[in-house]
Structures are given as C-alpha cells and as structure tokens.
Design a protein around this motif. Structure first.
Motif, PDB file in Angstrom:
ATOM      1  N   CYS A   1      -5.318  -1.845  12.299  1.00 22.21           N
ATOM      2  CA  CYS A   1      -5.419  -1.440  13.706  1.00 22.21           C
ATOM      3  C   CYS A   1      -4.097  -1.683  14.425  1.00 22.21           C
ATOM      4  N   HIS A   2      -3.477  -2.818  14.166  1.00 21.64           N
ATOM      5  CA  HIS A   2      -2.189  -3.103  14.792  1.00 21.64           C
ATOM      6  C   HIS A   2      -1.096  -2.156  14.299  1.00 21.64           C
ATOM      7  N   GLN A   3      -1.085  -1.879  12.996  1.00 20.29           N
ATOM      8  CA  GLN A   3      -0.083  -0.975  12.423  1.00 20.29           C
ATOM      9  C   GLN A   3      -0.193   0.433  12.997  1.00 20.29           C
ATOM     10  N   LEU A   4      -1.426   0.868  13.253  1.00 16.10           N
ATOM     11  CA  LEU A   4      -1.676   2.242  13.709  1.00 16.10           C
ATOM     12  C   LEU A   4      -1.895   2.341  15.219  1.00 16.10           C
TER      13      LEU A   4
ATOM     14  N   SER B   1     -12.202   4.624  12.086  1.00 11.52           N
ATOM     15  CA  SER B   1     -11.024   5.005  12.870  1.00 11.52           C
ATOM     16  C   SER B   1      -9.776   5.222  12.026  1.00 11.52           C
ATOM     17  N   VAL B   2      -9.796   4.751  10.791  1.00  7.35           N
ATOM     18  CA  VAL B   2      -8.610   4.825   9.931  1.00  7.35           C
ATOM     19  C   VAL B   2      -8.964   5.610   8.672  1.00  7.35           C
ATOM     20  N   SER B   3      -8.172   6.610   8.378  1.00  5.12           N
ATOM     21  CA  SER B   3      -8.427   7.421   7.182  1.00  5.12           C
ATOM     22  C   SER B   3      -7.591   6.915   6.007  1.00  5.12           C
ATOM     23  N   LEU B   4      -7.962   7.363   4.831  1.00  4.45           N
ATOM     24  CA  LEU B   4      -7.184   7.026   3.643  1.00  4.45           C
ATOM     25  C   LEU B   4      -5.777   7.593   3.761  1.00  4.45           C
ATOM     26  N   MET B   5      -5.648   8.757   4.372  1.00 10.03           N
ATOM     27  CA  MET B   5      -4.328   9.358   4.562  1.00 10.03           C
ATOM     28  C   MET B   5      -3.450   8.478   5.442  1.00 10.03           C
ATOM     29  N   ASP B   6      -4.032   7.855   6.479  1.00 12.43           N
ATOM     30  CA  ASP B   6      -3.285   6.920   7.325  1.00 12.43           C
ATOM     31  C   ASP B   6      -2.718   5.776   6.489  1.00 12.43           C
ATOM     32  N   VAL B   7      -3.541   5.225   5.627  1.00  3.99           N
ATOM     33  CA  VAL B   7      -3.111   4.102   4.786  1.00  3.99           C
ATOM     34  C   VAL B   7      -2.038   4.558   3.805  1.00  3.99           C
ATOM     35  N   LEU B   8      -2.227   5.714   3.197  1.00  2.20           N
ATOM     36  CA  LEU B   8      -1.234   6.218   2.237  1.00  2.20           C
ATOM     37  C   LEU B   8       0.105   6.481   2.924  1.00  2.20           C
TER      38      LEU B   8
END
Length: 93
Positions: free
Chosen positions: A80-83, A3-10
C-alpha cells in the motif's frame, strides 16, 4: 488484496516477461531459482503465479511477502505504501 493486482507487484519487481499470451505472462523466476525465461508463469486474470522450477505459487500478496521476507500483513502494508494506496482498516466487532 483487491486494491493491488499481480501486474502492480510485477512492475514493482521490474519483471520483464519473455512471453505474453493474453493475460498469461512467462519469464525468469523472481526468486532466482533458474535462468530459464519460461519457468515463471503469471496469470493476470486470477492474480496468481507459479514457478515450474522451484514450485512456488500463490497470489500477488504472497509473492511480495516471500520476496521481501515479510509476513502477509506487513507485505500488505508495504505494498500500500509503495503504490500510494491508503492502508485499509478492518473494523472488528
């Protein structure tokens, strides 16, 4: 992880690439190991990263866990909470 991509984290890390070629980004290592704008490589197509200076690498969840000093489970919950994604529950039999 799906559900979370590397781009989301970056984006959460406010990573600003110095160079972009398709799905490959280059920039300064978020671990602060070097100031070179080309040492950190992010591969968006495989959701993996590698720093050629400190030799750290892994997936998007491992990157978040290492930078936030969390175990993988806590990192997954935190992301998950951040996004604003519902934390998945894994049923055990």
């Amino acid at each position: 992880r799906a559900s979370v991509s590397l781009m989301d984290v970056l984006q959460l890390l406010d990573f600003r690439p110095a160079q972009r070629r398709g799905d490959h980004l280059r920039g300064t290592c978020p671990f602060g190991c070097t100031s070179s704008p080309r040492d950190f490589a992010a591969y968006l197509d495989t959701n993996t990263y590698y720093c050629f200076s400190c030799h750290r690498g892994g997936n998007q969840l491992e990157l978040w866990a290492a930078l936030q000093q969390l175990c993988l489970y806590e990192a997954a919950e935190d992301l998950c909470h951040q996004l604003y994604i519902q934390v998945p529950y894994i049923y055990r039999w």
